[in-house]
Design a protein around this motif. Structure first.
Motif, PDB file in Angstrom:
ATOM      1  N   MET A   1       0.843  -1.184   0.000  1.00 34.82           N
ATOM      2  CA  MET A   1       0.000   0.000   0.000  1.00 34.82           C
ATOM      3  C   MET A   1       0.884   1.240   0.000  1.00 34.82           C
ATOM      4  O   MET A   1       1.912   1.289   0.642  1.00 34.82           O
ATOM      5  CB  MET A   1      -0.905  -0.045   1.233  1.00 34.82           C
ATOM      6  N   ALA A   2       0.451   2.237  -0.719  1.00 29.75           N
ATOM      7  CA  ALA A   2       1.186   3.501  -0.804  1.00 29.75           C
ATOM      8  C   ALA A   2       1.232   4.174   0.563  1.00 29.75           C
ATOM      9  O   ALA A   2       0.311   4.021   1.370  1.00 29.75           O
ATOM     10  CB  ALA A   2       0.504   4.416  -1.807  1.00 29.75           C
ATOM     11  N   PRO A   3       2.301   4.909   0.816  1.00 24.95           N
ATOM     12  CA  PRO A   3       2.369   5.623   2.096  1.00 24.95           C
ATOM     13  C   PRO A   3       1.236   6.641   2.205  1.00 24.95           C
ATOM     14  O   PRO A   3       0.771   7.183   1.210  1.00 24.95           O
ATOM     15  CB  PRO A   3       3.731   6.312   2.067  1.00 24.95           C
ATOM     16  N   ARG A   4       0.802   6.877   3.413  1.00 29.43           N
ATOM     17  CA  ARG A   4      -0.285   7.825   3.664  1.00 29.43           C
ATOM     18  C   ARG A   4       0.146   9.234   3.255  1.00 29.43           C
ATOM     19  O   ARG A   4       1.259   9.659   3.525  1.00 29.43           O
ATOM     20  CB  ARG A   4      -0.657   7.794   5.145  1.00 29.43           C
ATOM     21  N   ILE A   5      -0.741   9.933   2.606  1.00 30.54           N
ATOM     22  CA  ILE A   5      -0.478  11.308   2.194  1.00 30.54           C
ATOM     23  C   ILE A   5      -1.109  12.231   3.227  1.00 30.54           C
ATOM     24  O   ILE A   5      -2.310  12.208   3.444  1.00 30.54           O
ATOM     25  CB  ILE A   5      -1.034  11.585   0.789  1.00 30.54           C
ATOM     26  N   ASP A   6      -0.268  13.017   3.866  1.00 30.31           N
ATOM     27  CA  ASP A   6      -0.716  13.955   4.894  1.00 30.31           C
ATOM     28  C   ASP A   6      -0.664  15.347   4.294  1.00 30.31           C
ATOM     29  O   ASP A   6       0.397  15.825   3.906  1.00 30.31           O
ATOM     30  CB  ASP A   6       0.200  13.848   6.121  1.00 30.31           C
ATOM     31  N   ARG A   7      -1.826  15.998   4.196  1.00 28.51           N
ATOM     32  CA  ARG A   7      -1.871  17.351   3.635  1.00 28.51           C
ATOM     33  C   ARG A   7      -2.815  18.244   4.412  1.00 28.51           C
ATOM     34  O   ARG A   7      -3.652  17.780   5.156  1.00 28.51           O
ATOM     35  CB  ARG A   7      -2.279  17.426   2.191  1.00 28.51           C
ATOM     36  N   THR A   8      -2.624  19.518   4.168  1.00 28.42           N
ATOM     37  CA  THR A   8      -3.504  20.514   4.755  1.00 28.42           C
ATOM     38  C   THR A   8      -3.681  21.646   3.759  1.00 28.42           C
ATOM     39  O   THR A   8      -2.810  21.883   2.920  1.00 28.42           O
ATOM     40  CB  THR A   8      -2.961  21.044   6.100  1.00 28.42           C
ATOM     41  N   LEU A   9      -4.812  22.324   3.852  1.00 26.50           N
ATOM     42  CA  LEU A   9      -5.083  23.470   2.999  1.00 26.50           C
ATOM     43  C   LEU A   9      -5.280  24.682   3.902  1.00 26.50           C
ATOM     44  O   LEU A   9      -6.147  24.688   4.767  1.00 26.50           O
ATOM     45  CB  LEU A   9      -6.333  23.229   2.157  1.00 26.50           C
ATOM     46  N   ILE A  10      -4.442  25.671   3.716  1.00 24.93           N
ATOM     47  CA  ILE A  10      -4.531  26.917   4.472  1.00 24.93           C
ATOM     48  C   ILE A  10      -5.188  27.947   3.553  1.00 24.93           C
ATOM     49  O   ILE A  10      -4.682  28.194   2.456  1.00 24.93           O
ATOM     50  CB  ILE A  10      -3.135  27.426   4.897  1.00 24.93           C
ATOM     51  N   GLU A  11      -6.290  28.533   3.986  1.00 24.15           N
ATOM     52  CA  GLU A  11      -6.998  29.553   3.211  1.00 24.15           C
ATOM     53  C   GLU A  11      -7.093  30.820   4.046  1.00 24.15           C
ATOM     54  O   GLU A  11      -7.679  30.802   5.123  1.00 24.15           O
ATOM     55  CB  GLU A  11      -8.405  29.098   2.851  1.00 24.15           C
ATOM     56  N   LYS A  12      -6.534  31.913   3.548  1.00 31.21           N
ATOM     57  CA  LYS A  12      -6.536  33.177   4.294  1.00 31.21           C
ATOM     58  C   LYS A  12      -6.662  34.348   3.332  1.00 31.21           C
ATOM     59  O   LYS A  12      -6.587  34.186   2.113  1.00 31.21           O
ATOM     60  CB  LYS A  12      -5.244  33.332   5.115  1.00 31.21           C
ATOM     61  N   THR A  13      -6.784  35.524   3.912  1.00 29.41           N
ATOM     62  CA  THR A  13      -6.783  36.778   3.176  1.00 29.41           C
ATOM     63  C   THR A  13      -5.765  37.699   3.829  1.00 29.41           C
ATOM     64  O   THR A  13      -5.691  37.774   5.061  1.00 29.41           O
ATOM     65  CB  THR A  13      -8.176  37.434   3.209  1.00 29.41           C
ATOM     66  N   GLY A  14      -4.969  38.387   3.016  1.00 35.42           N
ATOM     67  CA  GLY A  14      -3.989  39.334   3.529  1.00 35.42           C
ATOM     68  C   GLY A  14      -2.765  38.644   4.101  1.00 35.42           C
ATOM     69  O   GLY A  14      -2.452  37.499   3.782  1.00 35.42           O
ATOM     70  N   ASN A  15      -2.054  39.359   4.988  1.00 36.71           N
ATOM     71  CA  ASN A  15      -0.827  38.846   5.597  1.00 36.71           C
ATOM     72  C   ASN A  15      -1.160  37.795   6.654  1.00 36.71           C
ATOM     73  O   ASN A  15      -2.123  37.945   7.408  1.00 36.71           O
ATOM     74  CB  ASN A  15      -0.035  39.976   6.238  1.00 36.71           C
ATOM     75  N   PHE A  16      -0.322  36.758   6.720  1.00 35.23           N
ATOM     76  CA  PHE A  16      -0.540  35.697   7.698  1.00 35.23           C
ATOM     77  C   PHE A  16       0.736  34.879   7.818  1.00 35.23           C
ATOM     78  O   PHE A  16       1.491  34.756   6.863  1.00 35.23           O
ATOM     79  CB  PHE A  16      -1.705  34.797   7.269  1.00 35.23           C
ATOM     80  N   THR A  17       0.975  34.292   8.988  1.00 39.28           N
ATOM     81  CA  THR A  17       2.117  33.398   9.190  1.00 39.28           C
ATOM     82  C   THR A  17       1.605  31.972   9.355  1.00 39.28           C
ATOM     83  O   THR A  17       0.708  31.717  10.158  1.00 39.28           O
ATOM     84  CB  THR A  17       2.947  33.817  10.415  1.00 39.28           C
ATOM     85  N   VAL A  18       2.193  31.063   8.588  1.00 38.77           N
ATOM     86  CA  VAL A  18       1.812  29.652   8.592  1.00 38.77           C
ATOM     87  C   VAL A  18       2.966  28.846   9.174  1.00 38.77           C
ATOM     88  O   VAL A  18       4.111  29.007   8.752  1.00 38.77           O
ATOM     89  CB  VAL A  18       1.530  29.165   7.148  1.00 38.77           C
ATOM     90  N   THR A  19       2.685  27.975  10.140  1.00 39.99           N
ATOM     91  CA  THR A  19       3.704  27.081  10.686  1.00 39.99           C
ATOM     92  C   THR A  19       3.889  25.902   9.731  1.00 39.99           C
ATOM     93  O   THR A  19       2.908  25.341   9.241  1.00 39.99           O
ATOM     94  CB  THR A  19       3.282  26.573  12.078  1.00 39.99           C
TER      95      THR A  19
END
Length: 168
Positions: free
Chosen positions: A1-19
């Protein structure tokens, strides 16, 4: 089995800091013609910055702990972040066999992600011919239908096809 794909979607407006949280790859989604600035940071130290438009693929530097997104206050943007680095396009199936017979499949990250939480034991593919042609057809069906069940059938067939060939 293929390795698990871990993803996230960050949706924002303007300036923002993402970890970054261990994510290694990102793709940007912005309106056509819009450019946002990405500042890759290690703590408070800048690593590098890049102005990007829609669909820009970036491998996140391993020492980056956050990404500061610089955008006009009315500019909405998305970062699709993934913990594995896909080969090329996330929805473009690529298959090849090397000279020793090993089969390599890539470009199926979107379909794998969609079907990875489905219990494969509940799916029956016994009536389908075990071949790369059938695998390609199942990939296209899963891609276009967008359903988890079609994606899971592709995953089950992929596992069966890969079992026929030596693996590296």
């Amino acid at each position: 089995m293929a390795p698990r794909i871990d993803r996230t979607l960050i949706e924002k407006t303007g300036n923002f800091t993402v970890t970054t949280n261990g994510y290694l790859y990102l793709t940007t989604v912005v309106d056509a013609g819009v450019v946002i600035d990405l500042y890759f940071m290690n703590g408070t130290t800048g690593i590098y910055s890049q102005a990007v438009g829609d669909g820009t693929r970036i491998i996140i530097p391993p020492n980056a702990t956050s990404i500061k997104v610089g955008a006009h206050s009315a500019t909405s943007w998305k970062l699709l972040m993934q913990k594995t680095i896909p080969n090329k396009n996330l929805s473009e199936l690529n298959m090849y066999r090397d000279q020793t017979g090993n089969l390599f499949i890539s470009g199926d990250d979107d379909v794998l992600f969609r079907g990875q939480d489905t219990n494969l034991s509940t799916l029956d593919i016994t009536g389908l011919r075990l071949s790369v042609q059938t695998l390609s057809e199942l990939f296209m069906k899963a891609l276009w239908s967008g359903t988890a069940s079609d994606a899971a059938k592709y995953i089950k067939m992929k596992d069966a096809v890969l079992a026929q060939y030596p693996k590296m």
